[in-house]
Design a protein around this motif. Structure first.
Motif, mmCIF file in Angstrom:
data_model
loop_
_atom_site.group_PDB
_atom_site.id
_atom_site.type_symbol
_atom_site.label_atom_id
_atom_site.label_comp_id
_atom_site.label_asym_id
_atom_site.label_seq_id
_atom_site.Cartn_x
_atom_site.Cartn_y
_atom_site.Cartn_z
ATOM 1 N N PRO A 241 2.502 10.076 -6.136
ATOM 2 C CA PRO A 241 2.466 11.150 -5.204
ATOM 3 C C PRO A 241 1.368 12.336 -5.564
ATOM 4 N N PHE A 242 1.229 12.614 -6.691
ATOM 5 C CA PHE A 242 0.278 13.631 -7.184
ATOM 6 C C PHE A 242 -1.044 13.192 -6.866
ATOM 7 N N SER A 243 -1.379 11.909 -7.475
ATOM 8 C CA SER A 243 -2.632 11.456 -7.378
ATOM 9 C C SER A 243 -3.106 11.214 -5.781
ATOM 10 N N SER A 244 -2.098 10.658 -5.031
ATOM 11 C CA SER A 244 -2.471 10.358 -3.815
ATOM 12 C C SER A 244 -2.698 11.492 -3.038
ATOM 13 N N ILE A 245 -1.744 12.602 -3.145
ATOM 14 C CA ILE A 245 -1.946 13.857 -2.493
ATOM 15 C C ILE A 245 -3.256 14.654 -2.781
ATOM 16 N N ALA A 246 -3.586 14.589 -4.032
ATOM 17 C CA ALA A 246 -4.963 15.023 -4.313
ATOM 18 C C ALA A 246 -6.130 14.367 -3.839
ATOM 19 N N ASN A 247 -6.043 13.102 -3.751
ATOM 20 C CA ASN A 247 -7.136 12.715 -3.405
ATOM 21 C C ASN A 247 -7.171 12.491 -1.555
ATOM 22 N N ILE A 248 -6.004 12.618 -1.028
ATOM 23 C CA ILE A 248 -6.025 12.992 0.448
ATOM 24 C C ILE A 248 -6.763 14.521 0.652
ATOM 25 N N LEU A 249 -6.265 15.232 -0.219
ATOM 26 C CA LEU A 249 -6.654 16.701 -0.047
ATOM 27 C C LEU A 249 -8.194 16.969 -0.141
ATOM 28 N N VAL A 250 -8.685 16.196 -1.122
ATOM 29 C CA VAL A 250 -10.130 16.434 -1.324
ATOM 30 C C VAL A 250 -10.886 15.794 -0.257
ATOM 31 N N ILE A 251 -10.594 14.749 0.386
ATOM 32 C CA ILE A 251 -11.185 14.177 1.726
ATOM 33 C C ILE A 251 -10.910 15.035 2.998
ATOM 34 N N GLY B 71 -7.631 2.682 1.680
ATOM 35 C CA GLY B 71 -8.603 3.422 1.953
ATOM 36 C C GLY B 71 -8.334 3.809 3.598
ATOM 37 N N ALA B 72 -7.925 2.750 4.351
ATOM 38 C CA ALA B 72 -7.833 3.336 5.842
ATOM 39 C C ALA B 72 -6.605 4.409 5.925
ATOM 40 N N ILE B 73 -5.717 4.048 5.324
ATOM 41 C CA ILE B 73 -4.538 5.193 5.274
ATOM 42 C C ILE B 73 -4.930 6.487 4.907
ATOM 43 N N SER B 74 -5.512 6.304 3.522
ATOM 44 C CA SER B 74 -5.673 7.770 3.125
ATOM 45 C C SER B 74 -6.838 8.336 3.778
ATOM 46 N N CYS B 75 -7.748 7.726 4.292
ATOM 47 C CA CYS B 75 -8.801 8.531 5.022
ATOM 48 C C CYS B 75 -8.196 8.933 6.766
ATOM 49 N N GLY B 76 -7.334 8.257 7.092
ATOM 50 C CA GLY B 76 -6.889 8.410 8.481
ATOM 51 C C GLY B 76 -5.953 9.522 8.365
ATOM 52 N N THR C 221 0.869 -1.314 -0.026
ATOM 53 C CA THR C 221 -0.032 0.152 -0.077
ATOM 54 C C THR C 221 0.908 1.245 -0.049
ATOM 55 N N LEU C 222 1.771 1.298 0.843
ATOM 56 C CA LEU C 222 2.829 2.553 0.972
ATOM 57 C C LEU C 222 3.441 2.745 -0.264
ATOM 58 N N ARG C 223 3.864 1.531 -1.020
ATOM 59 C CA ARG C 223 4.812 1.612 -2.186
ATOM 60 C C ARG C 223 3.805 2.410 -3.507
ATOM 61 N N ARG C 224 2.366 1.914 -3.440
ATOM 62 C CA ARG C 224 1.612 2.195 -4.400
ATOM 63 C C ARG C 224 1.336 3.751 -4.244
ATOM 64 N N LEU C 225 1.119 4.208 -2.840
ATOM 65 C CA LEU C 225 0.863 5.744 -2.619
ATOM 66 C C LEU C 225 2.131 6.412 -3.141
ATOM 67 N N LEU C 226 3.353 6.200 -2.821
ATOM 68 C CA LEU C 226 4.591 6.774 -2.831
ATOM 69 C C LEU C 226 4.838 6.712 -4.671
ATOM 70 N N SER C 227 4.078 5.718 -5.436
ATOM 71 C CA SER C 227 4.500 5.600 -6.779
ATOM 72 C C SER C 227 3.618 6.650 -7.493
ATOM 73 N N THR D 249 -11.206 5.752 -5.972
ATOM 74 C CA THR D 249 -9.873 5.368 -5.997
ATOM 75 C C THR D 249 -9.357 3.974 -5.905
ATOM 76 N N VAL D 250 -10.020 3.456 -5.101
ATOM 77 C CA VAL D 250 -9.584 2.087 -4.939
ATOM 78 C C VAL D 250 -10.141 1.336 -6.571
ATOM 79 N N ARG D 251 -11.382 1.771 -7.120
ATOM 80 C CA ARG D 251 -11.686 1.087 -8.310
ATOM 81 C C ARG D 251 -10.696 1.385 -9.341
ATOM 82 N N MET D 252 -10.017 2.711 -9.427
ATOM 83 C CA MET D 252 -9.036 2.898 -10.511
ATOM 84 C C MET D 252 -7.813 2.068 -10.173
#
Length: 301
Positions: A23-33, A229-234, A15-21, A196-199
């Motif tokens: 970064p822009f998509s992960s940060i944007a998703n976390i920012l929206v939430i 899902g848990a890490i992004s929302c947390g 999960t962490l490798r996918r998030l770091l791979s 996000t998970v669907r994509m």
């Protein structure tokens, strides 16, 4: 180390490798939430900060029992004693204002002094001022007024309940609005994590298929997505708390002048840390639930 712990470690690492791979998509998703969560969190901070003020205000409503002009001081005292005895758990304070004292206080006011000077007798009755405490003050005060009016030598009961009803209505509206807003935000978070998970699941379609061919269980396949899902929302919940803490400073600066104009001190504060911890855990669980729903629906191939 047990196999279950190794599997969770592996899933967390994936999960962490996918998030770091990405970064822009992960940060944007976390920012929206984060922005979505900050709105009800700010509302909760305002509502919880107002609660002590509301409790203080609702401790002040008064009922005034006006005796008949013919009532003697002994009869007024008897009524006051009966109120203390029969309703001790419902009142905070009680004071008796004699007719002579009321007249002297009115004469001390220049606006009434001349008018009262021409009166041959004192037209004012004795009064008993009762300060209520507790909740549901509007309903209770109406019931008490109806009861006290039936007592001997009581002329009328004035109930200071109109503003109490308005205050309670405002607080009920605020709580209902906050609950509705929280539900809307929960749906928005579910939708964001679900998409996000669907994509992620569709982009790793081949990897998931190969894992199943070599004997991977459904739990093994789903676990990284649940962590996602848990890490992004947390993280978004923690970021929302930090954002609201920053926003409260300029809001409190603007509120300070307004509060001083009413002769009080008031400031918006974040809820207690226990409430915030429950908030973070609840949002993380919501993200995991949404991720499980999404990965179950989108990995059936």
């Amino acid at each position: 180390m047990s196999p279950l712990i190794r599997q969770h470690r592996y899933a967390l690492g994936v999960t962490l490798r996918r998030l770091l791979s990405q970064p822009f998509s992960s940060i944007a998703n976390i920012l929206v939430i984060t922005l979505a969560l900050a709105i009800p969190l700010l509302g909760a901070a305002a509502l919880m900060s107002l609660r002590p003020v509301a409790n203080h205000l609702t401790a002040d409503p008064e009922m005034t029992v006006f005796m008949q002009v013919s009532a003697t001081p002994a009869e007024t005292g008897a009524v006051a004693d009966r109120i203390r005895r029969d309703h001790a758990s419902e009142i905070q304070a009680l004071r008796v204002i004699s007719r002579d004292r009321a007249l002297s206080e009115l004469k001390a006011n220049p606006a009434y002094a001349q008018a009262l000077a021409v009166l041959p007798d004192n037209p004012l009755p004795d009064a008993i001022v009762v300060t209520l405490e507790g909740e549901d003050l509007a309903q209770r005060s109406a019931k008490l007024a109806a009861l006290w009016k039936t007592w001997a030598k009581v002329d009328m009961v004035q109930v200071d309940s109109a503003w109490v009803q308005r205050l309670e209505a405002i607080l009920r509206f605020a709580r209902a609005s906050l609950l509705f807003l929280a539900l809307v935000v929960a749906v928005a978070v579910l939708a964001a994590v679900f998409n996000t998970v669907r994509m992620q699941a569709l982009s790793q379609r081949e990897e998931i298929g190969v894992a199943r061919l070599v004997g991977a269980t459904e739990s093994f396949v789903r676990r990284p997505f649940l962590y996602l899902g848990a890490i992004s929302c947390g993280v978004a919940a923690l970021a929302a708390i930090g954002l609201v803490a920053v926003v409260l400073d300029p809001l409190n600066a603007a509120l300070a002048d307004l509060a001083r104009s009413y002769g009080t001190e008031f400031a918006l504060r974040l809820p207690q840390w226990e409430w915030l911890a429950a908030f973070v855990v609840g949002v993380a669980l919501l993200g995991a639930l949404s991720a499980r729903w999404s990965v179950t629906r989108n990995t059936r191939f």
